[in-house]
Design a protein around this motif. Structure first.
Motif, PDB file in Angstrom:
ATOM      1  N   THR A 253       0.856  -1.188   0.000  1.00  0.00           N
ATOM      2  CA  THR A 253       0.000   0.000   0.000  1.00  0.00           C
ATOM      3  C   THR A 253       0.889   1.235   0.000  1.00  0.00           C
ATOM      4  OG1 THR A 253      -0.059  -0.052   2.390  1.00  0.00           O
ATOM      5  CG2 THR A 253      -1.882  -1.100   1.247  1.00  0.00           C
TER       6      THR A 253
ATOM      7  N   GLY B  48      -0.432   3.711   7.706  1.00  0.00           N
ATOM      8  CA  GLY B  48      -1.897   3.737   7.611  1.00  0.00           C
ATOM      9  C   GLY B  48      -2.459   2.329   7.514  1.00  0.00           C
ATOM     10  N   TYR B  49      -1.767   1.454   6.751  1.00  0.00           N
ATOM     11  CA  TYR B  49      -2.232   0.077   6.601  1.00  0.00           C
ATOM     12  C   TYR B  49      -2.179  -0.632   7.943  1.00  0.00           C
ATOM     13  CZ  TYR B  49      -2.621  -4.717   4.937  1.00  0.00           C
ATOM     14  OH  TYR B  49      -3.029  -6.007   4.757  1.00  0.00           O
TER      15      TYR B  49
ATOM     16  N   GLY C 171      -2.312   0.703  10.887  1.00  0.00           N
ATOM     17  CA  GLY C 171      -3.346   1.236  11.756  1.00  0.00           C
ATOM     18  C   GLY C 171      -4.711   0.676  11.402  1.00  0.00           C
ATOM     19  N   GLN C 172      -4.902   0.443  10.099  1.00  0.00           N
ATOM     20  CA  GLN C 172      -6.210   0.014   9.627  1.00  0.00           C
ATOM     21  C   GLN C 172      -6.376  -1.500   9.784  1.00  0.00           C
ATOM     22  OE1 GLN C 172      -6.581   0.969   5.508  1.00  0.00           O
ATOM     23  NE2 GLN C 172      -8.566  -0.031   5.314  1.00  0.00           N
ATOM     24  N   SER C 173      -5.283  -2.222   9.635  1.00  0.00           N
ATOM     25  CA  SER C 173      -5.401  -3.677   9.567  1.00  0.00           C
ATOM     26  C   SER C 173      -4.838  -4.409  10.767  1.00  0.00           C
ATOM     27  CB  SER C 173      -4.690  -4.199   8.316  1.00  0.00           C
ATOM     28  OG  SER C 173      -5.129  -3.519   7.190  1.00  0.00           O
ATOM     29  N   TRP C 174      -4.514  -3.680  11.844  1.00  0.00           N
ATOM     30  CA  TRP C 174      -3.910  -4.379  12.979  1.00  0.00           C
ATOM     31  C   TRP C 174      -4.858  -5.440  13.526  1.00  0.00           C
ATOM     32  CZ3 TRP C 174      -6.417  -4.359  17.618  1.00  0.00           C
ATOM     33  CH2 TRP C 174      -7.420  -3.395  17.776  1.00  0.00           C
ATOM     34  N   ASP C 175      -6.166  -5.232  13.316  1.00  0.00           N
ATOM     35  CA  ASP C 175      -7.107  -6.222  13.842  1.00  0.00           C
ATOM     36  C   ASP C 175      -7.031  -7.535  13.064  1.00  0.00           C
ATOM     37  OD1 ASP C 175      -8.119  -4.987  11.598  1.00  0.00           O
ATOM     38  OD2 ASP C 175     -10.196  -5.410  12.149  1.00  0.00           O
TER      39      ASP C 175
END
Lengths: 295, 246
Positions: free
Chosen positions: A158, A163-164, A166-170
């Motif tokens: 990306t 940002g990735y 932060g967005q995909s840590w779950d």
């Protein structure tokens, strides 16, 4: 040196061990560590290293490709997603298990060294648990490592690395959870079968037949026959269980029209439950085998 | 003398515990056919179910290579494993006869188990309806495929101590995984040749069952595989020193 007792001809110099004794926990740890090394052929000849190395290498290819794309082409491409990764490498998981499990438990039976283990600090239960832990860790190498690499690869591909994350840590929790449960399931089935025989060829064939055969059976029973009763066959196939609980943990319902999960039409949570049950059953069989095996 | 080796090897192969594993495996398609007969809804064409669903996906893709792998690697490999190889090779017997006898034994074992399974499956699932030539076509394909696989795996067992693992990687990584990702790889897989033979003989519409390779090419490729692997096995066996591996 004590005075040789009267009547003894030679003083052979036998001495007592006076140092600290590391105890049972350390003995299990040694068994675990040594078995784990053996799984990759470390400390053995080249022939034992080749097959695990090839299979781990093949399992890494999708992740490495994704990583390479991420580094070379700075665009949003996510070719391989985490939830269908296992579907791609399932044969590799089965083969890897069939290659390392027979060596892990077969050698000691073949060389009749079980009696030496059981005569000392390790009990029969400890032996089974130590071997299972080693097998589980070895399976984690081929399940967890490629997934983590894939995660990094996707993050790099990306435009915005932070940002990735932060967005995909779950995504990290399901990555670790699916890898842990998948490794536990396949390791328990593989070891439970391999422990039944000292002969490597029997064990390898038995493990492969179990995995591949249930997969094919589920394919026909669910994909071709599609009746209420035969659809249940999907729960008998370990690879389909892995696929099922991965979809559940990643919260990605199956969308591929060829997917057996879709054809079976069950909710996804039971796949995880059955996987846990099968794992416990396999470990139980392994422990039972070592309670009874002739040392 | 060659036939003596064949019959001894066959007896050894069939009298083992792992043969029961194979019989179990070969019974699976038969079981599927029985379930199909019991649950059939009359909507699907049974020919498609048998040719595509069972024969191609289960029998040729799975039962045949596994049976050939088990028999093929054990036929000669077990002589090394058990330490009986020196006695065999010390006999005043040309090495090529030994290789041929071992391939024959592996072939007969494989073809017997798989052929019986094909026959039972096909008859149970298809009898009473249109059968075309599906059952005989898959019988011939399975028997010819068994020869190619047997020669290939005996050759592997001459070359490598762990031929079983290498054969498994060939079957499941090359033939199953790589050919599904890169269809061009099928030109180098015994499975595709076997399916090509079945397709050429079955005489069914392409909507029911199709194969990647044509008939003549498949027959030729199978023959080539047998000649090459058997030839190489004979060559390597001819220069094998008994003391080195046995």
């Amino acid at each position: 040196m004590t005075e040789p007792a009267a009547g003894s001809i030679y003083d052979l110099g036998y001495r007592r061990y006076e140092g600290a004794r590391a105890g049972r926990r350390r003995a299990i740890w040694a068994l675990y560590a040594d078995s784990l090394r053996g799984a990759f052929g470390l400390g053995r000849g080249t022939a034992a290293k080749i097959a695990p190395a090839i299979l781990i290498g093949l399992a890494l290819i999708p992740a490495v490709v994704q990583l390479a794309i991420g580094v070379l082409v700075p665009a949003d491409v996510e070719l391989i997603t985490h939830d269908d990764y296992y579907n791609l490498v399932k044969f590799l998981l089965g083969l890897y298990c069939a290659v390392i499990a027979p060596d892990m438990v077969g050698r000691d039976q073949r060389n009749r060294s079980l009696v030496l283990y059981f005569a000392r600090a390790i009990s029969r239960l400890d032996y089974a648990v130590g071997k299972y832990a080693a097998m589980w860790t070895a399976m984690l190498v081929i399940t967890l490592v490629p997934q983590l690499l894939l995660f990094v690869g996707n993050a790099l591909s990306t435009d915005d690395f932070g940002g990735y994350l932060g967005q995909s840590w779950d995504q990290l929790l399901p990555i670790v959870a699916t890898a842990a449960l998948g490794a536990a399931l396949i390791a328990s089935i593989g070891l439970a079968i391999a422990a039944q025989t000292p002969r490597r060829a029997f064990a390898t064939v038995g493990i492969i037949v179990t995995f591949v055969f249930t997969l094919a059976l589920a394919g026909v029973m669910v994909g071709e026959l599609t009746t209420e009763v035969t659809r249940l066959a999907i729960f008998a196939s370990p690879f389909n269980l892995v696929e099922g609980f991965s979809a559940w943990m990643f919260r990605v319902p199956p969308s591929d029209p060829d997917s057996l999960l879709l054809a079976a039409g069950y909710p996804l949570a039971p796949y995880a439950a059955v996987a846990v049950a099968v794992t416990l059953l396999g470990v139980g069989l392994l422990i039972r085998r070592y309670q009874r095996v002739e040392a | 003398m060659t036939w003596l080796i064949v019959s001894l090897t066959l007896r050894q192969l069939l009298g083992q515990r792992r043969t029961w594993l194979l019989v179990l495996l070969a019974l699976a398609p038969v079981l599927i056919a029985v379930i199909f007969r019991l649950t059939t809804d009359g909507v699907r064409d049974p020919r498609e179910f048998v040719a595509d669903g069972v024969m191609s996906n289960v029998m040729i893709n799975l039962v045949l290579p596994l049976a050939a792998l088990i028999f093929g690697t054990a036929a000669l490999g077990q002589e090394f494993e058990d330490g009986t190889a020196p006695y065999l090779f010390a006999k005043p017997l040309a090495r090529w006869r030994i290789a041929v006898a071992k391939v024959l034994a592996a072939w007969m074992g494989t073809a017997g188990v798989v052929g019986a399974s094909v026959l039972a499956t096909g008859v149970i699932a298809l009898v009473g309806g249109t059968m075309d030539l599906i059952v005989p076509a898959f019988m011939v394909a399975a028997v010819l495929g068994a020869l190619a696989y047997a020669a290939l795996f005996v050759c592997l067992s001459v070359l490598f101590e762990r031929a079983l693992v290498i054969g498994l990687i060939y079957v499941f990584v090359w033939e199953a995984l790589i050919t599904s990702l890169a269809p061009g790889a099928a030109y180098l897989s015994v499975r595709a040749y076997t399916l090509g033979v079945a397709r050429a003989l079955a005489d069914t519409p392409a909507t029911i069952f199709s194969a990647q390779l044509g008939g003549a090419a498949s027959f030729g490729a199978l023959a080539l595989v047998v000649l090459l692997t058997l030839g190489y096995a004979i060559r390597r066996l001819g220069s094998l020193e008994i003391a080195r591996r046995a």
